[in-house]
Design an enzyme around this catalytic site. Structure first.
Site, short mmCIF file in Angstrom:
data_model
loop_
_atom_site.label_atom_id
_atom_site.label_comp_id
_atom_site.label_asym_id
_atom_site.label_seq_id
_atom_site.Cartn_x
_atom_site.Cartn_y
_atom_site.Cartn_z
N GLU A 82 0.80 -1.31 -0.06
CA GLU A 82 -0.42 0.13 -0.43
C GLU A 82 0.67 1.27 0.07
O GLU A 82 1.52 1.40 0.27
CB GLU A 82 -1.12 -0.03 1.27
CG GLU A 82 -0.38 -0.15 2.66
CD GLU A 82 0.08 1.21 2.90
OE1 GLU A 82 1.03 0.77 4.12
OE2 GLU A 82 0.40 2.35 2.83
N CYS A 100 4.76 4.17 9.46
CA CYS A 100 5.53 3.85 8.26
C CYS A 100 7.22 3.67 8.32
O CYS A 100 7.88 3.38 8.67
CB CYS A 100 5.13 4.01 7.40
SG CYS A 100 3.07 3.83 7.05
C1 UDX Z 1 3.87 7.33 4.56
C2 UDX Z 1 4.36 7.54 2.65
O1 UDX Z 1 3.65 8.84 2.47
C3 UDX Z 1 3.03 6.59 2.41
O2 UDX Z 1 3.38 6.37 1.24
C4 UDX Z 1 3.24 5.56 3.06
O3 UDX Z 1 2.16 3.86 2.26
C5 UDX Z 1 3.00 5.37 4.65
O4 UDX Z 1 3.54 5.84 4.67
P1 UDX Z 1 3.17 8.49 6.04
O5 UDX Z 1 3.05 7.70 7.29
O6 UDX Z 1 0.70 8.35 6.67
O7 UDX Z 1 2.62 7.66 5.17
O8 UDX Z 1 1.95 10.00 5.88
P2 UDX Z 1 3.63 11.30 5.37
O9 UDX Z 1 2.36 12.25 4.94
O10 UDX Z 1 4.11 10.45 4.25
O11 UDX Z 1 4.27 11.63 6.38
C6 UDX Z 1 5.13 10.73 7.09
C7 UDX Z 1 5.89 11.95 7.84
O12 UDX Z 1 7.37 12.91 7.53
C8 UDX Z 1 5.44 12.25 9.15
O13 UDX Z 1 5.56 13.07 10.33
C9 UDX Z 1 5.29 14.33 8.35
O14 UDX Z 1 5.17 14.88 9.38
C10 UDX Z 1 6.93 14.51 7.91
N1 UDX Z 1 6.91 14.92 6.42
C11 UDX Z 1 5.79 14.54 5.78
C12 UDX Z 1 7.44 15.98 7.23
O15 UDX Z 1 8.46 16.09 7.92
N2 UDX Z 1 7.55 16.77 5.33
C13 UDX Z 1 7.10 16.29 4.36
O16 UDX Z 1 7.11 16.85 3.09
C14 UDX Z 1 6.11 15.01 4.50
#
Ligand code: UDX
Length: 435
Positions: free
Chosen positions: A151, A263
């Site tokens: 996913e 994740c």
């Molecule tokens: C992630 C992946 O994006 C997704 O494809 C996978 O299936 C599951 O893991 P998720 O963990 O739900 O999704 O959130 P995401 O929006 O990717 O953010 C992950 C972390 O990175 C968060 O703590 C977010 O705050 C941080 N982040 C994200 C940043 O610090 N900067 C960014 O530009 C993007």
């Protein structure tokens, strides 16, 4: 086609519900009776925008159902997804596959016709093949194939990410299982969504590779922010300039207190672990893991420094404690490190988060406030930790009036330096100096 979804967590519930909205009959299975009873009444156990409406409509149209009876569900399904958790083992980087193999054993015993078993959970390379051997050994008469279907759902936008994915990845070994998977994702491929068929191992590794690379981008821009602060550059402009290069892309280049969630932390560690097991190393990923861990402590220091070098006996307002906006998920959130660190330094914490119910079970000695202003009343400083929309247009004049000292530390750069400083605040943000 009838589908069984084993596991009704963030991934299983969203995937099962979305598949049912494609018209498939989906039976979601979980061994948590209370959760299933709630879902049958439309009570959603997770915070995922739009999921309640989607579950409700598909429940009402009879395409979606919930049960604890895994055997009964498997016996009437052509496809069985395994979407159970694969968390990191206690004090280890290794993925814990206990839930997955327990589910596989139950499914193996229930199979009574050709069944495609889809591994939706994020699993180390080689796991699908292990599951296949395990099922064969458990039920030598079983007529089945195992496929891998990782996913790519982000919490908070999971439905959108399922309905309009950049790609669907399927690891399949036989033409028969490939055709079943092709049929399952026909509603997406008809919309020109690329469905990439590959081997089991490639599919498994592609998930880790994608997540680890996104985590690397985040750590990279955070380190560029540190350098920007030293050399007077503006990291937001750097992020924009980099993102305009189509080879780089603008996503995952927003600075912050470090990545969290269920994740990126787990998948980077698991990748590092099984790379070593295969006799190689992903030292870049090791560096990302270390950099991200260090960053959270570094952010606590930034808050203390912005408060004149000490937060002892000071009241610090924290806005946002979940790991990102639009979720109640607290797993590996930066706040889990930053808040205790500030408390150890003598601060008393008043916090507000629009979805804090899970967090309130986790933190101790934190005063929870129903809105940002009540959290900031009498505060010596306010820290914007997570970029919830509710924090994007705070009334600075009102904040200045109710706070003890007008100090704001914005760890997500949601405001411009000029607008906050001209409102009379001492404003610390990330990687922008005084630009
Ligand atoms: C992630 C992946 O994006 C997704 O494809 C996978 O299936 C599951 O893991 P998720 O963990 O739900 O999704 O959130 P995401 O929006 O990717 O953010 C992950 C972390 O990175 C968060 O703590 C977010 O705050 C941080 N982040 C994200 C940043 O610090 N900067 C960014 O530009 C993007």
């Amino acid at each position: 086609m009838k589908v069984t979804m084993v596991g009704t967590g963030y991934v299983g519930l969203v995937t099962g519900t979305c598949l049912s909205s494609f018209g498939f009959e989906v039976i979601c299975v979980d061994n948590n009776k209370a959760k299933i009873e709630g879902l049958e009444k439309g009570i959603i156990p997770i915070y995922e925008p739009g999921l309640d409406t989607l579950v409700d409509s598909n429940l009402k149209q009879g395409r979606l159902s919930f049960t604890t009876d895994l055997i009964g569900a498997v016996k009437q399904s052509e496809v069985v997804f395994l979407a159970v958790g694969t968390p990191s083992k206690q004090n280890s980087e290794e993925a814990d596959l206990t839930f997955l193999f327990n589910a596989a054993e139950e499914v193996a015993k229930a199979i009574n016709h050709y069944t495609v078993i889809v591994i939706k959970s994020t699993v180390p390379v080689g796991t699908c093949r292990r599951i296949k051997d395990f099922i064969k050994k458990t039920n030598p008469q079983a007529d089945f194939d195992v496929t891998s279907n990782p996913e790519f759902l982000r919490e908070g936008s999971a439905i959108e990410d399922f309905m309009r994915p950049d790609r669907v990845v399927v690891g399949a070994e036989s033409e028969r299982s490939r055709q079943v998977m092709d049929g399952l994702y026909k509603p997406l491929s008809l919309l020109e969504t690329p469905v990439v068929f590959t081997t089991l191992e490639t599919s498994e590794l592609s998930k880790y590779a994608s997540n680890a690379f996104l985590a690397t981008k985040i750590c990279f821009i955070n380190q560029l922010a540190d350098l920007s602060e030293k050399c007077g550059a503006n990291v937001q402009h750097i992020s924009k300039i980099m993102g305009l290069d189509h080879r780089i892309g603008k996503e995952c280049l927003h600075v912050g207190p470090g990545y969290g969630g269920s994740c990126f932390p787990k998948d980077t560690m698991a990748l590092s672990f099984f790379a070593k097991k295969f006799g190689t190393s992903v030292s870049i990923v090791d560096a990302v893991i270390t950099a991200n861990k260090d960053r959270k402590l570094q952010m606590a220091k930034k808050v203390i420094s912005a408060c004149g070098g000490s937060v002892k006996n000071k009241k610090i307002a924290i806005l946002g404690v979940t790991f990102k906006p639009e979720t109640d998920d607290i797993r590996d959130a930066p706040s889990l490190v930053i808040i205790p660190e500030l408390q150890r330094a003598g601060a008393s914490i008043h916090a507000n988060d629009p979805a804090s119910h899970e967090a309130e079970k986790v933190f101790s000695n934190v005063t929870w406030r129903p809105c940002p202003y009540e959290a900031c009343a009498g505060a010596d400083a306010v820290v914007i930790m997570i970029e919830w929309n509710q924090f994007r247009s705070l009334d600075f004049a009102k904040l200045k009036q109710i706070m003890k000292t007008p100090i704001m530390i914005d760890l997500k750069n949601i405001y411009s330096v000029h607008e906050v400083e001209s409102a009379g605040f001492f404003y610390e943000s990330i990687g922008r100096g005084k630009v």
